[in-house]
Enzyme design. Structure first.
Site, short mmCIF file in Angstrom:
data_model
loop_
_atom_site.label_atom_id
_atom_site.label_comp_id
_atom_site.label_asym_id
_atom_site.label_seq_id
_atom_site.Cartn_x
_atom_site.Cartn_y
_atom_site.Cartn_z
N HIS A 137 0.81 -1.22 0.00
CA HIS A 137 0.00 0.00 0.00
C HIS A 137 0.85 1.27 0.00
O HIS A 137 0.30 2.37 -0.11
CB HIS A 137 -0.94 0.04 1.22
N ASP A 145 -2.42 -10.65 -2.54
CA ASP A 145 -3.03 -10.21 -1.28
C ASP A 145 -4.51 -9.88 -1.50
O ASP A 145 -4.89 -9.47 -2.60
CB ASP A 145 -2.28 -8.97 -0.76
N1 LIG Z 1 -12.80 -2.54 7.32
C1 LIG Z 1 -11.57 -2.48 6.50
C2 LIG Z 1 -10.44 -1.89 7.32
C3 LIG Z 1 -9.14 -1.99 6.55
N2 LIG Z 1 -8.02 -1.68 7.42
C4 LIG Z 1 -6.73 -1.67 6.78
C5 LIG Z 1 -6.42 -2.96 6.05
C6 LIG Z 1 -4.97 -2.98 5.65
C7 LIG Z 1 -4.60 -4.23 4.85
C8 LIG Z 1 -3.09 -4.35 4.73
C9 LIG Z 1 -2.65 -5.49 3.78
O1 LIG Z 1 -3.15 -6.73 4.22
O2 LIG Z 1 -3.13 -5.26 2.45
C10 LIG Z 1 -1.12 -5.56 3.76
F1 LIG Z 1 -0.72 -6.52 2.91
F2 LIG Z 1 -0.61 -4.40 3.36
F3 LIG Z 1 -0.66 -5.84 4.98
ZN LIG Z 2 -4.15 -7.44 2.61
#
Ligand SMILES: NCCCNCCCCCC(O)(O)C(F)(F)F
Ligand SMILES: [Zn+2]
Length: 343
Positions: free
Chosen positions: A160, A196
């Protein structure tokens, strides 16, 4: 397959995150990497080696220098300002606003350099970020040196993170850094395959105008899923990059059959691009029991992903991204790797 791992990831612990209307302990926690490391050992995947330290030059090949130079200053500035808890953004320069920031306002700078409140810092965060970056480059060097594949057990993740922004637990884009490093080492083309659950918006943003890095994403449809504001199928690249960005957005409830259909098409397009090397952004939050995700892959599906990627017959670097069902993260992530080796 060799794994590169650093215990320095563990300093990035106890950070809080903002989810819908609540501040909660971060899902991206040290036990994730420890469960994966334990599974690498129990599955006898291969040697686990430590990182080789690098300067930040390779990071600045794809990130803006001022962004990278900002990261190690966050925690010292946050504490110098007398702020408590996790260093977290809470205000952002959105449409119609300006980006010039008073240098002494760390809270404003955090917002300037991020797209959400999901990249938070504690005292050990910078050391963890730097170690994750070094892990990625150390593993990339193994592949450059002749290994068919290598596993960069990166924590924190990176996909990200864009050229000049952090977010979603990501700070330096480990997979993008590795892809650029391969090019700087003489590769002509590199494919990044991001499996992912969440769209790798940072990776897409970094390479969107370029034809020397093909970026392929399989992910939750951004009309309904984080990170929302990028990742639609009509985003195919721009300028020299036209046709080299491929998005496969999929709906909640997607299971193996539909997900694999996207993987099959993606692998066909990847093979046609004929890269010198593949960088896999390996997230396993596509798992049916993942607490923050809505796909329905089962543990038995992950070796099939690895086998399909192996059939491309290309040198492959696996870079760890997400996955939050901590009890099974090792089984699922290492399942891809043992599948790749057809064990
Ligand atoms: N209700 C949805 C809330 C989302 N909160 C943030 C999710 C981040 C995901 C991070 C990821 O899994 O994509 C990484 F690979 F970068 F770690
Ligand atoms: Zn993720």
């Amino acid at each position: 397959m060799k794994t590169v791992y650093s215990p320095l990831h563990a300093g990035h612990a106890g950070q809080m995150e903002l989810v819908t209307a609540a501040i909660v302990p971060g899902f991206e926690k040290p036990s994730r990497a420890e469960f994966i490391r334990a599974r690498v050992e129990s599955e006898k995947l291969g040697p686990i080696i430590g990182l080789v330290e690098h300067d930040l030059a390779a990071a600045k090949r794809i990130h803006k220098a001022d962004y990278i130079d900002f990261l190690p200053t966050v925690w010292p500035q946050w504490t110098a300002a007398g702020f408590e808890g996790s260093a977290m953004a809470f205000t952002w320069p959105t449409r119609g606003l300006r980006g010039d920031v008073p240098p002494q306002r760390i809270d404003a700078l955090l917002g300037y350099y991020s797209f959400d409140a999901g990249a938070t810092f504690v005292e050990g965060t910078w050391a963890a970020i730097k170690s994750s970056y070094d892990v990625s480059l150390t593993a990339a060097a193994l592949v450059k040196g002749g290994e068919t594949s290598a596993f960069a057990l990166c924590r924190p993740p990176g996909h990200h993170a864009g050229a000049a922004f952090m977010g979603g637990y990501c700070f330096i884009n480990n997979a993008a850094v590795a892809a650029q490093w391969f090019l700087d080492q003489g590769a002509s083309r590199v494919s990044i395959l991001d499996v992912d659950y969440h769209h790798g918006n940072g990776t897409q943003e970094i390479f969107y105008g370029r034809g020397d890095v093909q970026v392929i994403n399989l992910h939750g449809d951004p009309m309904i899923e984080y990170p929302f504001f990028l990742g639609h199928a009509d985003e195919r690249g721009a300028g020299d990059g036209e046709g080299f960005n491929l998005n496969y957005p999929m709906p909640f409830g997607t299971g193996w059959e539909a997900w694999n259909a996207s993987l099959e098409d993606a692998c066909t397009k990847l093979a046609a691009y004929a890269p010198d090397v593949v960088v896999v952004s390996l997230g396993v939050d596509t798992f049916e029991k993942d607490p923050i995700s809505q796909f329905k892959l089962k543990s038995q599906d992950y070796p099939k992903i690895g086998r399909r990627i192996a059939r491309l017959g290309l040198p492959t670097l696996f870079v760890m991204e997400g996955g939050y069902a901590v009890e099974e993260i090792g089984i699922n992530a290492v399942g891809v790797l043992t599948g790749f080796e057809d064990r």
